[in-house]
Write a protein that holds these residues in place. Structure first.
Motif, PDB file in Angstrom:
ATOM      1  N   LEU A   7       0.831  -1.211   0.000  1.00  0.00           N
ATOM      2  CA  LEU A   7       0.000   0.000   0.000  1.00  0.00           C
ATOM      3  C   LEU A   7       0.861   1.256   0.000  1.00  0.00           C
ATOM      4  N   ASP A   8       1.964   1.200   0.719  1.00  0.00           N
ATOM      5  CA  ASP A   8       2.849   2.365   0.788  1.00  0.00           C
ATOM      6  C   ASP A   8       3.436   2.733  -0.569  1.00  0.00           C
ATOM      7  N   ARG A   9       3.506   1.760  -1.476  1.00  0.00           N
ATOM      8  CA  ARG A   9       4.084   2.019  -2.792  1.00  0.00           C
ATOM      9  C   ARG A   9       3.084   2.641  -3.777  1.00  0.00           C
ATOM     10  N   LEU A  10       1.803   2.628  -3.418  1.00  0.00           N
ATOM     11  CA  LEU A  10       0.797   3.213  -4.307  1.00  0.00           C
ATOM     12  C   LEU A  10       0.947   4.727  -4.377  1.00  0.00           C
ATOM     13  N   ASP A  11       0.536   5.278  -5.495  1.00  0.00           N
ATOM     14  CA  ASP A  11       0.434   6.727  -5.626  1.00  0.00           C
ATOM     15  C   ASP A  11      -0.445   7.220  -4.468  1.00  0.00           C
ATOM     16  N   PRO A  12      -0.088   8.323  -3.809  1.00  0.00           N
ATOM     17  CA  PRO A  12      -0.846   8.782  -2.632  1.00  0.00           C
ATOM     18  C   PRO A  12      -2.343   8.974  -2.880  1.00  0.00           C
ATOM     19  N   GLU A  13      -2.718   9.497  -4.033  1.00  0.00           N
ATOM     20  CA  GLU A  13      -4.144   9.708  -4.310  1.00  0.00           C
ATOM     21  C   GLU A  13      -4.869   8.379  -4.481  1.00  0.00           C
ATOM     22  N   ARG A  14      -4.222   7.418  -5.127  1.00  0.00           N
ATOM     23  CA  ARG A  14      -4.815   6.096  -5.293  1.00  0.00           C
ATOM     24  C   ARG A  14      -4.926   5.393  -3.946  1.00  0.00           C
ATOM     25  N   ARG A  15      -3.878   5.501  -3.135  1.00  0.00           N
ATOM     26  CA  ARG A  15      -3.882   4.879  -1.806  1.00  0.00           C
ATOM     27  C   ARG A  15      -5.014   5.455  -0.958  1.00  0.00           C
ATOM     28  N   GLU A  16      -5.163   6.766  -0.979  1.00  0.00           N
ATOM     29  CA  GLU A  16      -6.206   7.421  -0.198  1.00  0.00           C
ATOM     30  C   GLU A  16      -7.592   6.906  -0.604  1.00  0.00           C
ATOM     31  N   ALA A  17      -7.867   6.860  -1.896  1.00  0.00           N
ATOM     32  CA  ALA A  17      -9.162   6.387  -2.378  1.00  0.00           C
ATOM     33  C   ALA A  17      -9.378   4.922  -2.016  1.00  0.00           C
ATOM     34  N   PHE A  18      -8.342   4.109  -2.172  1.00  0.00           N
ATOM     35  CA  PHE A  18      -8.425   2.687  -1.854  1.00  0.00           C
ATOM     36  C   PHE A  18      -8.700   2.471  -0.368  1.00  0.00           C
ATOM     37  N   VAL A  19      -7.944   3.146   0.476  1.00  0.00           N
ATOM     38  CA  VAL A  19      -8.109   2.980   1.923  1.00  0.00           C
ATOM     39  C   VAL A  19      -9.499   3.436   2.360  1.00  0.00           C
ATOM     40  N   LEU A  20      -9.939   4.581   1.877  1.00  0.00           N
ATOM     41  CA  LEU A  20     -11.250   5.088   2.284  1.00  0.00           C
ATOM     42  C   LEU A  20     -12.382   4.145   1.894  1.00  0.00           C
ATOM     43  N   THR A  21     -12.314   3.580   0.696  1.00  0.00           N
ATOM     44  CA  THR A  21     -13.427   2.755   0.211  1.00  0.00           C
ATOM     45  C   THR A  21     -13.288   1.277   0.534  1.00  0.00           C
ATOM     46  N   GLN A  22     -12.101   0.731   0.390  1.00  0.00           N
ATOM     47  CA  GLN A  22     -11.922  -0.708   0.527  1.00  0.00           C
ATOM     48  C   GLN A  22     -11.543  -1.145   1.940  1.00  0.00           C
ATOM     49  N   LEU A  23     -10.851  -0.317   2.670  1.00  0.00           N
ATOM     50  CA  LEU A  23     -10.439  -0.689   4.026  1.00  0.00           C
ATOM     51  C   LEU A  23     -11.348  -0.088   5.093  1.00  0.00           C
ATOM     52  N   ILE A  24     -11.646   1.190   4.962  1.00  0.00           N
ATOM     53  CA  ILE A  24     -12.527   1.844   5.933  1.00  0.00           C
ATOM     54  C   ILE A  24     -13.989   1.535   5.620  1.00  0.00           C
TER      55      ILE A  24
END
Length: 64
Positions: A2-19
């Protein structure tokens, strides 16, 4: 990975898929259109699958 993802992609992924925020709510949090969130999540997933393939993860292989 996850740390290697582009920050904007990581943010969207974490908000929707993890949170678990709905895409519309994640879009409000980030301040962008819902389509942008959908696109970032799709690209983040693709990036993660590719990283798993590159690492040789057995469940990331394409079906034969």
């Amino acid at each position: 990975m996850l740390d290697r993802l582009d920050p904007e992609r990581r943010e969207a992924f974490v908000l929707t898929q993890l949170i678990g925020l709905p895409y519309a709510e994640a879009a409000e949090v980030v301040g962008c259109p819902i389509g942008t969130i959908r696109s970032r999540v799709a690209r983040a997933r693709a990036d993660l699958v590719e990283a798993l393939r590159a690492a040789g993860h057995p469940r990331s292989r394409r079906p034969s």
